[in-house]
Enzyme design. Structure first.
Site, short mmCIF file in Angstrom:
data_model
loop_
_atom_site.label_atom_id
_atom_site.label_comp_id
_atom_site.label_asym_id
_atom_site.label_seq_id
_atom_site.Cartn_x
_atom_site.Cartn_y
_atom_site.Cartn_z
CB CYS A 338 20.50 -0.91 -79.25
SG CYS A 338 19.16 0.06 -78.62
NE ARG A 367 12.93 1.25 -71.97
CZ ARG A 367 12.48 1.60 -73.15
NH1 ARG A 367 11.51 2.46 -73.26
NH2 ARG A 367 13.01 1.08 -74.24
CD GLN A 385 11.45 -2.04 -76.45
OE1 GLN A 385 12.62 -2.38 -76.43
NE2 GLN A 385 11.08 -0.80 -76.70
CG ASP A 387 14.00 -3.33 -80.04
OD1 ASP A 387 13.81 -2.57 -81.00
OD2 ASP A 387 14.78 -3.08 -79.09
CG HIS A 389 18.42 -2.56 -83.18
ND1 HIS A 389 17.93 -3.41 -82.21
CD2 HIS A 389 18.35 -1.31 -82.67
CE1 HIS A 389 17.59 -2.69 -81.16
NE2 HIS A 389 17.83 -1.42 -81.40
CE LYS A 468 10.27 10.40 -81.19
NZ LYS A 468 9.75 9.90 -79.95
CG HIS A 514 17.13 2.17 -82.47
ND1 HIS A 514 17.80 1.61 -81.42
CD2 HIS A 514 17.91 3.18 -82.90
CE1 HIS A 514 18.94 2.25 -81.23
NE2 HIS A 514 19.03 3.21 -82.11
ZN LIG Z 1 17.42 0.09 -80.16
#
Ligand SMILES: [Zn+2]
Ligand SMILES: [Zn+2]
Length: 639
Positions: A338, A367, A385, A387, A389, A468, A514
């Site tokens: 992010c 992680r 990911q 990913d 935003h 979410k 996200h």
């Molecule tokens: Zn994020």
């Protein structure tokens, strides 16, 4: 004195009056004329599941819970866990019991014994369980004061139970007894052990008490239980199939990846075919994102610790992060993507006219997962990911969520996954105003409802910073996997003071989403391997075709064909070894290669190839041009 009467009813049957005292759930259902009593697990009283022995003393709507229903199966499995605990205590009296819940298809019980239980103990335990079931012992519920419960379990040397009760608030606790085994339990339970018609102990594993690696290592015995033998057999067959499809085994067989102790747990090495497979998916994803108005970005792997403090990750997520220092400056390795995306947004003044901004990154994150939960590609410590935003005006939020749901639908159709949606709402501990939460939650629910997709609401399960949507995939074996998530965030735009200039010339706070579509690429690959049982459709197959020569005479012809297919962009391999054709075919079948191209004297003469498919069927001989067209066509149509 006249007895007081109450009214009971069940869906679809007329109300009945019964005396206010003296009837329990079982008798009340009987009074309502409900059949199939022997298959009854429990009773719903005004929607709440209870024991059949619960006394009915006020007017209520009643509903039977059968052993083959979802709720009934939960009761059945949880009751089987109690039976297992009794069996274990009978055979190994010094065992201390801890907890024994029902989980999705299984149940388990965690035991503390002087040695770890092993697979070879399971048949003995099963045998004793069968006897207990045969005895048809009733499950008897009692409520006693907390302090009495502590004394009781202390007198039995059940220190884990004592610890659990000590954590409960003052008042009464419920205990369940069957035979000479008593357990602390909220219930509900089956009326008696005899209702468990089919069960099997499947597995034994280590588990820490309360999931805490500093505490005792316990033996966790897993089992399955069903309403009848037929359902159990079907499940066992499914398990057998799942075992064959285990991505860790197929990953080795297909030479896709390895995870090694000398490298470290949860760290994946992708071998050529695995890396290629991964690349195909990533390339596909990039195309799909660009098509939908996303912009590619890339952030660094390390960001200063101060920035993680500012974002709140240091405060809320530190345990899962890795830190390092360079020239006395502390850095955090990113667990999420992010931050860089927000810094790109805030690198200049934004007008409402530019919104939405959709930043996409194939972002590799690290992680810290406990080693006990790591599992093949499914749970790892480093993963990538897909990913993105999205920063948009609050008015655009719902439309953006719908765009993402479209995206999920299109992608999952290509991979052949069905899915369910789950919406998680505001948890007790959370930030943001009520208005923000209501708006965002409403946007999520409306977007999903317009889709006509089944969804469930997980009350209070959202992240502390926003509600979410989770997408739960169902694979070929009907197993469900958490995959895409769409998450609203009120915290980060605030913390990073993100703004846009509205039509009114004033600064406003953008909404932030996200979202991941496949989620972790590693995990998704693991799911794909099991979903397809390793036989990837042609467009994904790292090796689409293999050329098999019959004799050494055919090698030059084979080489020519290899060149032709290579230059046409087809992922092709060769097997020119001096081996029998049948042997080469079998090997290619084990590798699940879609096309086997056989070249012998006959083919050389006619200038074509004979084609075998991995399912054992054959295609008529083809010229290379035809073959290339066919493979391209299948790839483009993602078959
Ligand atoms: Zn994020
Ligand atoms: Zn229980």
């Amino acid at each position: 004195m006249e007895k007081e009467l109450i009214t009971i009813n069940a869906k679809g049957s007329p109300p009945v009056e019964i005396p206010a005292q003296g009837l329990n759930g079982f008798q009340a259902l009987k009074a309502l004329g409900i059949n199939n009593m022997e298959k009854m697990a429990g009773i719903k009283i005004n929607g709440e599941i209870k024991d059949l022995s619960t006394e009915i003393n006020s007017s209520a709507e009643l509903e039977p819970v059968y052993t083959d229903s979802q709720d009934g199966l939960q009761m059945l499995r949880h009751s089987a866990a109690h039976v297992m605990a009794l069996a274990v205590k009978d055979i190994f009296p010094e065992t201390k019991v801890t907890i024994g819940p029902a989980i999705k298809n299984d149940f388990y019980y965690d035991f503390d014994y002087k040695r770890a239980f092993e697979a070879k103990d399971l048949p003995t335990i099963e045998k004793r369980m069968a006897e207990i079931i045969e005895e048809d012992l009733p499950f008897i519920r009692t409520e006693i004061p907390r302090i009495e419960a502590i004394e009781f379990f202390r007198s039995k040397d059940e220190e884990y139970k004592v610890e659990l009760i000590e954590d409960l608030s003052e008042g009464k606790v419920s205990i369940y007894r069957q035979g000479n085994f008593t357990d602390l339990c909220r219930g509900p339970h089956l009326p008696s052990t005899g209702k468990i018609k089919a069960f099997h102990l499947t597995n034994v594993a280590g588990a820490y008490w309360r999931g805490d690696e500093r505490r005792a290592m316990l033996s966790r015995i897993y089992g399955i239980a069903f309403a009848d033998q037929k359902a159990l057999n079907a499940h066992l067959k499914n398990l057998e199939e799942a075992k064959k499809r285990d991505h860790r085994i197929l990953g080795r067989k297909l030479d896709l990846f390895s995870i090694r102790d000398d490298v470290g747990p949860g760290l994946v090495i992708f071998h050529p075919n695995g890396a290629l497979l991964r690349h195909i998916i990533e390339e596909f994803e990039i195309k799909e994102h660009l098509k939908r108005g996303y912009e590619m970005v890339a952030g660094p792997q390390l960001l200063k610790t101060e920035l993680w403090k500012k974002s709140g990750h240091f405060g809320h997520y530190r345990e899962n992060m890795y830190f390092t220092a360079i020239e006395d400056q502390s850095y955090g390795i990113k667990p999420m993507n992010c931050l860089a995306h927000m810094l790109i947004y805030s690198s200049k003044v934004r007008s409402y006219r530019e919104l939405p901004k959709r930043y996409f990154e194939l972002g590799t994150v690290h992680r810290h997962e406990r080693s006990g939960v790591l599992h093949g590609l499914i749970r790892v410590r480093q993963f990538t990911q897909d990913d993105a935003h999205i920063l948009c005006t609050p008015e655009q939020l719902k439309g953006e969520i719908q765009n993402i749901l479209d995206f999920v639908r299109d992608i999952m159709a290509i991979f052949g996954f069905d899915y369910d949606l789950e919406i998680s709402t505001r948890p007790k501990k959370s930030i943001g105003t009520d208005v923000d939460w209501q708006k965002a939650t409403k946007a999520l629910i409306e977007a999903v409802e317009e889709y006509n997709l089944p969804y469930q609401i997980n009350q209070g399960e959202g992240a502390f910073y926003g509600p979410k949507i989770d997408v739960m995939l169902k694979d070929a074996l009907e197993r469900s996997w958490q995959c895409s998530t769409i998450q609203c965030d009120f915290a980060l735009p605030d913390r990073f003071d993100l703004t846009y200039v509205g039509p009114d010339g004033e600064k406003h706070r953008p909404a932030m989403i996200h979202r991941v579509i496949l989620g972790s690429i590693e995990r998704f690959l693991g799911v794909l391997i099991e979903h397809y049982a390793g036989a990837f459709p042609l467009w994904l197959a790292p090796v689409q075709a293999i050329i098999l020569t019959i004799t050494d005479r055919n090698i030059p012809y084979g080489k020519d064909l290899l060149e032709t297919l290579f230059s046409a962009g087809i992922r092709v391999e060769k097997d020119f070894r001096n081996e029998k054709l049948g042997f080469k075919v079998r090997e290619a079948q084990v590798k699940k290669i879609p096309y086997m191209l056989v070249v012998g004297d006959k083919e050389m003469e006619s200038g074509n190839v004979t084609i075998r498919l991995r399912d054992g069927s054959n295609l008529p001989p083809m010229f290379s041009k035809e073959l290339i067209g066919r493979i391209r066509d299948e790839s483009e149509n993602r078959r």
